[in-house]
Design a protein around this motif. Structure first.
Motif, PDB file in Angstrom:
ATOM      1  N   ARG A   6      39.054  68.473  37.305  1.00  0.00           N
ATOM      2  CA  ARG A   6      38.029  68.027  38.251  1.00  0.00           C
ATOM      3  C   ARG A   6      37.927  68.973  39.438  1.00  0.00           C
ATOM      4  NH1 ARG A   6      33.639  65.670  37.878  1.00  0.00           N
ATOM      5  NH2 ARG A   6      34.615  64.094  36.533  1.00  0.00           N
TER       6      ARG A   6
ATOM      7  N   TRP B 264      35.997  72.018  38.278  1.00  0.00           N
ATOM      8  CA  TRP B 264      34.584  71.698  38.075  1.00  0.00           C
ATOM      9  C   TRP B 264      33.868  71.498  39.414  1.00  0.00           C
ATOM     10  CZ3 TRP B 264      31.121  72.247  34.494  1.00  0.00           C
ATOM     11  CH2 TRP B 264      29.947  71.485  34.510  1.00  0.00           C
ATOM     12  N   ASP B 265      34.514  70.812  40.345  1.00  0.00           N
ATOM     13  CA  ASP B 265      33.884  70.522  41.637  1.00  0.00           C
ATOM     14  C   ASP B 265      33.740  71.763  42.508  1.00  0.00           C
ATOM     15  OD1 ASP B 265      33.638  67.895  40.923  1.00  0.00           O
ATOM     16  OD2 ASP B 265      35.319  67.166  42.144  1.00  0.00           O
TER      17      ASP B 265
ATOM     18  N   ARG C 113      26.652  75.215  36.313  1.00  0.00           N
ATOM     19  CA  ARG C 113      27.117  73.942  35.733  1.00  0.00           C
ATOM     20  C   ARG C 113      26.226  73.506  34.575  1.00  0.00           C
ATOM     21  NH1 ARG C 113      30.253  70.206  39.723  1.00  0.00           N
ATOM     22  NH2 ARG C 113      28.897  68.577  38.946  1.00  0.00           N
TER      23      ARG C 113
ATOM     24  N   ALA D 154      27.197  75.586  31.683  1.00  0.00           N
ATOM     25  CA  ALA D 154      28.510  75.161  31.210  1.00  0.00           C
ATOM     26  C   ALA D 154      28.404  73.894  30.369  1.00  0.00           C
ATOM     27  CB  ALA D 154      29.432  74.927  32.397  1.00  0.00           C
ATOM     28  N   GLN D 155      27.549  72.966  30.778  1.00  0.00           N
ATOM     29  CA  GLN D 155      27.388  71.724  30.012  1.00  0.00           C
ATOM     30  C   GLN D 155      26.742  71.987  28.651  1.00  0.00           C
ATOM     31  OE1 GLN D 155      25.407  69.428  33.160  1.00  0.00           O
ATOM     32  NE2 GLN D 155      27.137  68.020  33.149  1.00  0.00           N
TER      33      GLN D 155
ATOM     34  N   LEU E 131      35.225  65.989  30.410  1.00  0.00           N
ATOM     35  CA  LEU E 131      35.552  66.916  31.481  1.00  0.00           C
ATOM     36  C   LEU E 131      36.194  68.178  30.912  1.00  0.00           C
ATOM     37  CD1 LEU E 131      35.653  67.464  34.507  1.00  0.00           C
ATOM     38  CD2 LEU E 131      37.816  66.210  34.612  1.00  0.00           C
TER      39      LEU E 131
ATOM     40  N   LYS F 268      33.507  70.390  29.508  1.00  0.00           N
ATOM     41  CA  LYS F 268      32.704  71.038  30.551  1.00  0.00           C
ATOM     42  C   LYS F 268      33.445  72.212  31.182  1.00  0.00           C
ATOM     43  CE  LYS F 268      31.649  67.213  32.836  1.00  0.00           C
ATOM     44  NZ  LYS F 268      31.011  66.283  33.805  1.00  0.00           N
ATOM     45  N   VAL F 269      34.745  72.052  31.404  1.00  0.00           N
ATOM     46  CA  VAL F 269      35.520  73.143  31.999  1.00  0.00           C
ATOM     47  C   VAL F 269      35.651  74.295  31.016  1.00  0.00           C
ATOM     48  CG1 VAL F 269      37.804  73.811  32.866  1.00  0.00           C
ATOM     49  CG2 VAL F 269      36.750  71.684  33.637  1.00  0.00           C
TER      50      VAL F 269
ATOM     51  N   LEU G  34      32.454  76.031  31.157  1.00  0.00           N
ATOM     52  CA  LEU G  34      32.382  76.783  32.405  1.00  0.00           C
ATOM     53  C   LEU G  34      33.120  78.114  32.281  1.00  0.00           C
ATOM     54  CD1 LEU G  34      31.722  76.804  35.510  1.00  0.00           C
ATOM     55  CD2 LEU G  34      33.962  75.757  35.841  1.00  0.00           C
TER      56      LEU G  34
END
Length: 469
Positions: free
Chosen positions: A140, A143-144, A153, A156-157, A174, A177-178, A181
């Protein structure tokens, strides 16, 4: 690469490839300890000792390795990694292949390290990983950090959806997604010239926060690896000294953002340009003097320009491991060892060129004439390098270079003091550094060049002491 010595000229290119030895099989076949014996000792033994202390004490070990291109730095690092493989797992990357050599920024190196340690920690134990992903909290935070980069982002998705579909992961996880990314970041880093300047500057302005996130990630990944196999991660960044990497890129990475390496809680070893080590910026490098290891050149001459027989024979041992020396006519293997200046890159270039020349005339051995052609070809390369270089930190005229080289050739101790002229000569490999009393000399090719230009006096046979023969 063929792992047995070449028995014919047609096989020479298979064993004299200009690539570092990496596998244990390659090291057993071709590595020869005689080089370190004449260079003043095995630097890797000291690094190995420091790494084992760091493992026992829980303190990150950070070091740099330097030396002229072609002395065998990457091969020496391969030996080191083989010796410490019971305690360390290496994450090895090249500035030439993982980064955009002419346009990378310091932040790219950090992001690459984060991506690699995340992905490799998640690999199964039998594939060198820990078999465990970083926690959701760590993911997280990563990602944030990109929260305001909506385009990154979104990409990445999209990448995550493809990864998840192939791996059977829950949609929009998550972890996916990372991974997406990191996949996009690696592509961006590889082709950094195409990205927007404002994106880079915005990320750099938030570097301190990213270092905090990276350290938390590194701590967790190291804990996972140590729990699963008893190992710790060791980053090895190579080829930052290669031709084609602008000086401003390496200075930004290792000087301007030296705190990046100082603050990271991980073991790391980087190869630095030898010229940078002798430049005015050297005191600001992030690696202490006792953790800065220079691999000297192999001496084929002594300071008085007389043949250094142990050094020349050591180069011959390297050559003998890769080819039958009977593929040379009498005395020509020794001649090529001397002409190379003990530099393995030059040695392989000379022999490959001469072997091809011999094959073109349907000969079974390399003759003096074949080697003459190879020397002329390599000498031309050295002449080009002695000109104005786009990678010099400051403008250095050829007159200044000639004056310095003549003084070094004459053994003038003051000529060894480092400045932009010396920096340029070291980067071009015109000046070599040797072990023992730490003395500098000229590459035999450069001695030839200066002699032919009338800057040095020839002996009674029309040869220049310390040059090719």
């Amino acid at each position: 690469m063929q792992h047995t010595p070449a028995r014919s000229l047609s096989e020479v290119y298979r064993t004299l490839q200009q690539a570092p030895l990496e596998t244990i099989e390659e090291l057993k076949a071709f590595y020869r300890k005689e080089l370190n014996e004449v260079r003043g000792g095995d630097r890797m033994q000291r690094i190995q000792m420091r790494l084992r202390r760091a493992y026992a004490d829980g303190i990150p070990f950070k070091a740099c390795v330097m030396g002229h291109r072609g002395v065998g730095k990457s091969t020496e690092i391969s030996r080191l990694l083989a010796h410490v493989r019971d305690q360390f797992r290496a994450i090895r990357f090249s500035a030439m292949t993982a980064l955009d050599p002419g346009n990378f920024r310091a932040l790219d190196v950090l992001l690459l390290m984060m991506a690699e340690v995340t992905e490799r920690t998640a690999r199964p134990v039998d594939q060198g990983g820990a078999g465990k992903r970083p926690s959701d909290q760590r993911l997280r935070e990563i990602w944030d950090w990109f929260a305001t980069e909506t385009e990154m982002r979104s990409q990445a998705q999209d990448a995550a959806m493809q990864l998840e579909a192939g791996a059977g992961l829950p949609a929009d996880s998550l972890w996916g997604k990372v991974l997406g990314l990191f996949a996009n970041l690696k592509s961006e880093i590889k082709f950094a010239a195409t990205r927007k300047v404002e994106v880079v500057e915005y990320r750099i302005s938030r570097l301190i926060k990213l270092i905090d996130i990276a350290n938390a990630l590194l701590d967790e990944c190291n804990q996972h690896l140590r729990s699963s196999s008893g190992h710790e991660w060791l980053f090895v960044g190579e080829d930052f000294d290669r031709a084609g990497i602008p000086t401003e890129r390496t200075e930004e990475l290792f000087v301007t953002y030296a705190n990046l390496f100082q603050d990271l809680r991980t073991h790391l070893i980087f190869t630095l340009p030898i010229g940078l080590y002798y430049s005015s910026a050297a005191p600001r490098l992030p690696f202490p003097m006792d953790c800065s290891f220079v691999i000297p050149d192999t001496p084929v001459y002594d300071p008085h320009h007389k043949l250094n027989r142990p050094g020349s024979l050591a180069v011959g041992k390297v050559l003998q491991a890769r080819m039958d020396l009977n593929l040379f006519e009498k005395n020509q293997w020794l001649r090529v060892a001397i002409a190379s200046g003990g530099n393995l890159r030059d040695l392989f270039a000379l022999v490959n060129y001469a072997a091809d020349t011999a094959q073109l005339r349907a000969a079974a051995q390399i003759s003096a004439t074949d080697l003459d052609a190879a020397i002329v070809n390599l000498r031309s390369d050295y002449e080009r390098r002695l000109g104005q270089s786009p990678y010099d930190r400051e403008v250095v005229t050829y007159d200044h270079k000639v004056d310095r080289m003549k003084r070094i050739y004459a053994g003038d101790q003051e000529a060894q003091m480092t400045d932009p002229v010396m920096y340029s000569l070291l980067n071009s490999r015109a000046v070599q550094e040797f072990n023992g009393q730490r003395w500098f000399g000229l590459h035999p090719m450069v001695v030839d060049i200066l002699g032919r230009q009338g800057h040095l006096e020839a002996d009674g046979r029309g040869r220049f002491l310390g040059g090719t023969i």
